[in-house]
Design an enzyme around this catalytic site. Structure first.
Site, mmCIF file in Angstrom:
data_model
loop_
_atom_site.group_PDB
_atom_site.id
_atom_site.type_symbol
_atom_site.label_atom_id
_atom_site.label_comp_id
_atom_site.label_asym_id
_atom_site.label_seq_id
_atom_site.Cartn_x
_atom_site.Cartn_y
_atom_site.Cartn_z
ATOM 1 N N HIS A 187 -0.320 0.022 -9.773
ATOM 2 C CA HIS A 187 -1.100 -0.816 -8.859
ATOM 3 C C HIS A 187 -1.660 -2.030 -9.602
ATOM 4 C CE1 HIS A 187 -3.551 -0.662 -4.882
ATOM 5 N NE2 HIS A 187 -3.297 -1.901 -5.234
ATOM 6 N N GLU A 244 -3.840 7.654 -5.590
ATOM 7 C CA GLU A 244 -4.092 6.860 -6.790
ATOM 8 C C GLU A 244 -5.420 7.263 -7.417
ATOM 9 O OE1 GLU A 244 -3.806 2.704 -5.771
ATOM 10 O OE2 GLU A 244 -1.654 2.841 -5.390
ATOM 11 N N ARG A 300 0.836 -1.189 0.000
ATOM 12 C CA ARG A 300 0.000 0.000 0.000
ATOM 13 C C ARG A 300 0.876 1.246 0.000
ATOM 14 N NH1 ARG A 300 -3.628 -2.579 -1.546
ATOM 15 N NH2 ARG A 300 -5.782 -2.696 -0.771
ATOM 16 N N ALA A 360 -2.065 -7.390 -8.510
ATOM 17 C CA ALA A 360 -3.102 -8.429 -8.459
ATOM 18 C C ALA A 360 -3.798 -8.642 -9.802
ATOM 19 C CB ALA A 360 -4.136 -8.080 -7.396
ATOM 20 N N ASP A 374 4.646 -0.249 -6.905
ATOM 21 C CA ASP A 374 3.389 -0.560 -7.586
ATOM 22 C C ASP A 374 2.230 0.235 -7.002
ATOM 23 O OD1 ASP A 374 1.804 -2.192 -9.462
ATOM 24 O OD2 ASP A 374 0.934 -3.075 -7.650
#
Length: 320
Positions: A286, A267, A238, A289, A262
């Site tokens: 980001h 954001e 995070r 995942a 990342d």
């Protein structure tokens, strides 16, 4: 005629990557409203969408009282992932909104990117790619990961998967966690140490902690100053864990060798972020995942969670 339950999906690529989950919801009597902006929604973008929704499959948009006041029918938020720092859990409980997540659902994907970023940094792969495309023959002399010490700040599901994958690279693994899993540490050959030891001893430091009040800006000037000048820093957890100004200073002054990021404090990240002016930073948006496998797996779990709430059942992974 029975009213359909309206489900807002703010996670992206839902029709293409979560087709099974979407079908499950539709067969369960739901109307799906998909993300049309291709990124997290701002508050202003959520306002016209939430007035009559019953459930949300949430990405990393902010879900707080300001939104809850506008969504009187909202019964459940199924977080499309594990981190819920973007959801005000206390206020959700006040408004009778059940919140679930998917612990471990994206662990393998994030761990794979963490390893990929480590290798990219120590071999300077992104810069060499761009150099070769421009016709230069810049044969950068990198380093090998073998024999290096990799330190993990946090030792939950993702960090454990990262450690498992790094075993094959013949590295020394150390980790810090407030509540460490000693059995997993033994299984993956990880030495459990203090957070300061991770910073001081590691050739690579990889962040794997949740975003909490006590972890806010855990990495600041003091922590970066503890790291070796030859060390690399990775954050796939995070953005709030890291003081970006302190990271910028550490990279600009070469008090650490490089970083791969990342996640960011704000954001979507702005293109004028000062970090992007540095040649010893690798950045991704980001995306840790973002894999086909994760979307399918997490999509099905979150869809079932909403269906359970609508049916009056207790959903899996309910956060109390």
């Amino acid at each position: 005629m029975t009213r359909l339950n309206k489900v807002l999906v703010t996670a992206t690529n839902y029709s293409t990557l979560c087709a099974e989950a979407k079908r499950l919801l539709e067969e369960g009597g739901c109307e799906i409203i998909e993300n049309r902006v291709g990124r997290p929604h701002t508050f202003e973008e959520l306002v016209p969408l939430v007035s009559d929704i019953d459930g949300v499959i949430a990405g990393v948009d902010t879900w707080d009282e300001a939104v809850f006041k506008l969504a009187p029918n909202l019964k459940a938020i199924a977080r499309f992932g594990v981190g819920v720092d973007n959801i005000d859990l206390a206020k959700a409980r006040e408004y009778g909104i059940q919140v679930t997540n998917v612990p471990g659902g994206n662990a393998n994907a994030v761990a794979e990117l963490a390893v990929g970023l480590i290798l990219s940094m120590i071999r300077n792969i992104p810069a060499l790619h761009q150099s070769a495309r421009r016709g230069y023959w810049d044969r950068y002399v990198g380093e090998e990961i073998q024999g290096k010490t990799v330190g993990l700040l946090g030792f939950g599901n993702i960090a454990q998967m990262t450690a498992k994958k790094l075993q094959g690279f013949d590295v020394k693994l150390i980790a810090y966690d407030k509540y460490p899993n000693a059995d997993k540490a033994k299984e993956y050959g990880v030495e459990l140490v203090s957070s300061d030891d991770v910073l001081k001893r590691s050739d690579v430091v990889s962040m794997h902690l949740p975003s909490l009040k006590e972890t806010y800006h855990m990495m600041s000037d003091e922590q970066f100053s503890m790291m070796k000048k030859t060390a690399f820093f990775v954050n796939t957890a995070r953005g709030a864990l890291v003081d970006e100004k302190a990271l910028h200073r550490a990279l600009q002054t070469r008090s650490i060798a490089g970083a791969a990021i990342d996640v960011y404090e704000q954001e979507p990240v702005s293109g004028d972020n000062p970090l992007f002016q540095l040649d010893n930073l690798i950045s991704t948006p980001h995306t840790a995942a973002e894999t086909v496998e994760t979307y399918r797996r997490v999509g099905l779990v979150t869809a079932q969670a909403l269906l359970d709430v609508f049916a009056g059942k207790e959903p899996a992974n309910l956060l109390r």
